[in-house]
Design an enzyme around this catalytic site. Structure first.
Site, PDB file in Angstrom:
ATOM      1  N   TYR A  56       0.852  -1.195   0.000  1.00  0.00           N
ATOM      2  CA  TYR A  56       0.000   0.000   0.000  1.00  0.00           C
ATOM      3  C   TYR A  56       0.876   1.229   0.000  1.00  0.00           C
ATOM      4  O   TYR A  56       1.797   1.342   0.808  1.00  0.00           O
ATOM      5  CB  TYR A  56      -0.907   0.023   1.243  1.00  0.00           C
ATOM      6  CG  TYR A  56      -2.356  -0.037   0.840  1.00  0.00           C
ATOM      7  CD1 TYR A  56      -2.922   1.010   0.119  1.00  0.00           C
ATOM      8  CD2 TYR A  56      -3.136  -1.152   1.111  1.00  0.00           C
ATOM      9  CE1 TYR A  56      -4.239   0.940  -0.314  1.00  0.00           C
ATOM     10  CE2 TYR A  56      -4.441  -1.225   0.687  1.00  0.00           C
ATOM     11  CZ  TYR A  56      -5.001  -0.174  -0.032  1.00  0.00           C
ATOM     12  OH  TYR A  56      -6.285  -0.246  -0.462  1.00  0.00           O
ATOM     13  N   GLU A  58      -0.474   4.755  -0.592  1.00  0.00           N
ATOM     14  CA  GLU A  58      -1.285   5.973  -0.799  1.00  0.00           C
ATOM     15  C   GLU A  58      -0.427   7.204  -0.582  1.00  0.00           C
ATOM     16  O   GLU A  58       0.336   7.279   0.393  1.00  0.00           O
ATOM     17  CB  GLU A  58      -2.470   5.987   0.173  1.00  0.00           C
ATOM     18  CG  GLU A  58      -3.566   5.039  -0.253  1.00  0.00           C
ATOM     19  CD  GLU A  58      -4.685   4.964   0.773  1.00  0.00           C
ATOM     20  OE1 GLU A  58      -4.396   5.146   1.975  1.00  0.00           O
ATOM     21  OE2 GLU A  58      -5.828   4.704   0.372  1.00  0.00           O
ATOM     22  N   ASP A 207      -5.050  14.090 -25.403  1.00  0.00           N
ATOM     23  CA  ASP A 207      -5.180  12.688 -24.988  1.00  0.00           C
ATOM     24  C   ASP A 207      -4.428  11.827 -26.007  1.00  0.00           C
ATOM     25  O   ASP A 207      -4.925  11.541 -27.085  1.00  0.00           O
ATOM     26  CB  ASP A 207      -6.671  12.325 -24.927  1.00  0.00           C
ATOM     27  CG  ASP A 207      -6.898  10.860 -24.538  1.00  0.00           C
ATOM     28  OD1 ASP A 207      -5.924  10.092 -24.491  1.00  0.00           O
ATOM     29  OD2 ASP A 207      -8.073  10.501 -24.292  1.00  0.00           O
ATOM     30  N   THR A 233      -2.223   6.319 -22.340  1.00  0.00           N
ATOM     31  CA  THR A 233      -2.206   4.975 -21.777  1.00  0.00           C
ATOM     32  C   THR A 233      -0.811   4.414 -22.009  1.00  0.00           C
ATOM     33  O   THR A 233      -0.130   4.776 -22.967  1.00  0.00           O
ATOM     34  CB  THR A 233      -3.222   4.031 -22.457  1.00  0.00           C
ATOM     35  OG1 THR A 233      -2.881   3.914 -23.835  1.00  0.00           O
ATOM     36  CG2 THR A 233      -4.640   4.536 -22.321  1.00  0.00           C
ATOM     37  N   LYS A 236      -0.837   0.804 -25.056  1.00  0.00           N
ATOM     38  CA  LYS A 236      -1.180   0.739 -26.485  1.00  0.00           C
ATOM     39  C   LYS A 236       0.115   0.776 -27.296  1.00  0.00           C
ATOM     40  O   LYS A 236       0.936  -0.130 -27.137  1.00  0.00           O
ATOM     41  CB  LYS A 236      -2.190   1.836 -26.818  1.00  0.00           C
ATOM     42  CG  LYS A 236      -3.517   1.630 -26.054  1.00  0.00           C
ATOM     43  CD  LYS A 236      -4.577   2.677 -26.348  1.00  0.00           C
ATOM     44  CE  LYS A 236      -5.832   2.424 -25.511  1.00  0.00           C
ATOM     45  NZ  LYS A 236      -6.848   3.487 -25.685  1.00  0.00           N
ATOM     46  N   ARG A 242      -0.781  -2.405 -18.680  1.00  0.00           N
ATOM     47  CA  ARG A 242      -2.070  -1.720 -18.747  1.00  0.00           C
ATOM     48  C   ARG A 242      -2.104  -0.604 -17.711  1.00  0.00           C
ATOM     49  O   ARG A 242      -1.934  -0.856 -16.514  1.00  0.00           O
ATOM     50  CB  ARG A 242      -3.141  -2.772 -18.452  1.00  0.00           C
ATOM     51  CG  ARG A 242      -4.562  -2.389 -18.680  1.00  0.00           C
ATOM     52  CD  ARG A 242      -5.388  -3.638 -18.872  1.00  0.00           C
ATOM     53  NE  ARG A 242      -5.052  -4.211 -20.169  1.00  0.00           N
ATOM     54  CZ  ARG A 242      -5.513  -3.732 -21.335  1.00  0.00           C
ATOM     55  NH1 ARG A 242      -6.362  -2.741 -21.370  1.00  0.00           N
ATOM     56  NH2 ARG A 242      -5.117  -4.281 -22.464  1.00  0.00           N
TER      57      ARG A 242
HETATM   58  C1  LIG Z   1      -7.891   3.856 -24.887  1.00  0.00           C
HETATM   59  C2  LIG Z   1      -8.256   5.276 -24.708  1.00  0.00           C
HETATM   60  C3  LIG Z   1      -8.561   5.795 -23.445  1.00  0.00           C
HETATM   61  C4  LIG Z   1      -8.818   4.941 -22.221  1.00  0.00           C
HETATM   62  O1  LIG Z   1      -7.894   4.061 -21.850  1.00  0.00           O
HETATM   63  P1  LIG Z   1      -8.289   2.856 -20.808  1.00  0.00           P
HETATM   64  O2  LIG Z   1      -6.962   2.432 -20.321  1.00  0.00           O
HETATM   65  O3  LIG Z   1      -9.017   1.847 -21.615  1.00  0.00           O
HETATM   66  O4  LIG Z   1      -9.131   3.444 -19.749  1.00  0.00           O
HETATM   67  C5  LIG Z   1      -8.746   7.164 -23.320  1.00  0.00           C
HETATM   68  N1  LIG Z   1      -8.667   7.971 -24.388  1.00  0.00           N
HETATM   69  C6  LIG Z   1      -8.420   7.502 -25.620  1.00  0.00           C
HETATM   70  C7  LIG Z   1      -8.357   8.458 -26.756  1.00  0.00           C
HETATM   71  C8  LIG Z   1      -8.222   6.141 -25.827  1.00  0.00           C
HETATM   72  O5  LIG Z   1      -7.998   5.691 -27.056  1.00  0.00           O
END
Ligand SMILES: *Cc1c(COP(=O)(O)O)cnc(C)c1O
Length: 428
Positions: A56, A58, A207, A233, A236, A242
């Protein structure tokens, strides 16, 4: 019973072990063309499976609520320093459990409930967290959406409509302008968004969930330093565990950190943060630049192969790791759902996707989204992309013919056997 007595996962829980072995087998023997997926390295997986899952922590390094965090601090500091170096950022928060939590933390940190946020339409490539009515984002903030320009015969349409972004920004005076997409095949230049944000006094959030690895590898322009806040993220194109992360200028550091914890999350996943640190180091290596470049070259090759099979490609092709196929001109009756199911049975894993102005629902759709990050990690190149394009054509021309599907399934199995992402099978 001591921990040692419990033996391996197989000995202590054969039921779960069997499912994991089956999943490993699935990943190794079928084509992974989901644009948001990748194969992480054994090093990333080892960190994810580490004893930090027990801890933990936090708070933040040096400011934790519990004792015993010397090594949690060390690993989180390392992850933060590495990702700042990788993208040239002033401040990093590596605690978001996912991309969705990273986005929500930004909204929580720099906007008030009810504030206006300008983002991409969901049915034209935006993400659920960009204001879907079923997402907490859409329920909490007032989203206004821009989209893409109309399709054109020569493929030059279906680009983010920056005139519309500016018109809406001037009219709506949003608190935040969001750039970034989940299904869009062209480079997103952060500069025009910055200019519009400055003109209307909005914050600019980028994003980068999808292109983060292409940005790290130098294939796409870096939004860090242009946007006020960048979320992404780690799993990807960046090929880590993840999870999510947020980069920002010092100005927003306090608000963002407070929004992630205690605003939104409890204890951070320090084992995943350790794996993020591993992935950030991997992304700094010269071999990752080469990887990012091959991801893009492979996507272009797959796009060419699909076009020669007679598919219309949204936005006329690709400049990133994705291809969005409009199935309507190929077969007016073929839905994205039926195409996804047939390809699945043939060992080709991808997802149905809405195309701009799709007449069908998000559950059915008229399109497919394909991506090259995973199979590029498995070392496939342009020759294999041409093969995959023709296999997809074969399946979708005859998608109800089980003989065709099983013949392709066998060819896929043979192809995958020479491009095994985990040849040593050391993971499960
Ligand atoms: C995949 C994605 C997310 C969210 O990612 P998670 O890990 O699935 O929550 C947010 N914004 C965009 C543009 C994405 O392609």
């Amino acid at each position: 019973m001591s921990i040692e007595d419990q033996g391996s996962l197989f000995d202590s829980d054969p039921e779960v072990a069997k499912i994991l072995a089956d999943e490993l087998n699935r990943q190794r023997t079928t084509l992974q063309l989901i644009a948001s997926e990748n194969f992480t390295s054994p090093a990333v997986m080892a960190a994810t499976a580490s004893v930090l899952t027990n801890k933990y922590a936090e708070g933040y390094p040096g400011r934790r609520y519990y004792g015993g965090n010397v090594f949690a601090d060390a690993v989180e500091d390392l992850a933060r320093e590495r990702v700042k170096q990788l993208f040239g950022a002033e401040h990093a928060n590596v605690q978001p459990h996912a991309g969705a939590s990273a986005n929500l933390a930004v909204f929580l940190g720099v906007a008030q409930a009810g504030d206006t946020i300008l983002a991409m339409r969901l049915d034209q490539g935006g993400h659920l967290t960009h204001g879907s009515p079923v997402s907490i984002t859409g329920k909490t903030y007032r989203f206004v959406s821009y989209g893409v320009t109309p399709a054109k015969e020569d493929g030059s349409g279906e680009r983010i409509d920056l005139d519309l972004v500016r018109d809406l920004a001037l009219r709506e005076r949003p608190r935040i302008i969001v750039a970034g997409t989940t299904a869009y095949t062209r480079i997103i230049d952060p500069v025009p968004f910055r200019e519009i944000a400055d003109e209307v006094g909005a914050l600019f959030m980028f994003d980068a969930a999808h292109p983060a690895g292409l940005i790290a590898g130098g294939e796409h322009p870096n939004p860090v330093g242009v946007a006020d806040i960048v979320t992404f993220t780690t799993h990807k194109t960046l090929r880590g565990p993840r999870g999510g992360a947020i980069l920002c200028n010092q100005e927003f550091a306090k608000a963002i950190d407070a929004a992630v914890f205690p605003g939104l999350q409890g204890g951070p996943l320090e084992h995943v943060i350790a794996a993020k640190a591993v992935a950030f180091a991997e992304a700094m290596r010269p071999s990752f630049k080469d990887y990012a470049s091959r991801v893009v070259t492979n996507a272009a090759a797959l796009a060419d192969a699909l076009a020669s099979e007679g598919f219309r490609l949204v936005a006329g092709g690709t400049e990133n790791h994705q291809i969005i196929v409009d199935l309507r001109t190929f077969d007016a009756d073929l839905t994205g759902k039926a195409a996804q199911d047939a390809l699945d049975r043939a060992g080709i894993t991808c997802n149905r996707n809405q195309i701009p102005d799709d007449p069908r629902s998000p559950f059915v759709t008229s399109g497919l989204r394909l991506g090259t990050p995973a199979e590029t990690t498995a070392n496939m190149g342009v020759v294999e992309m041409a093969t995959i394009g023709s296999l997809i054509g074969r399946v979708l021309r005859d998608h109800e013919n089980e003989r065709v599907l099983s013949a392709v399934r066998e060819e896929v199995r043979v192809l995958c056997s020479t491009f095994d992402p985990y040849p040593d099978a050391i993971v499960s």
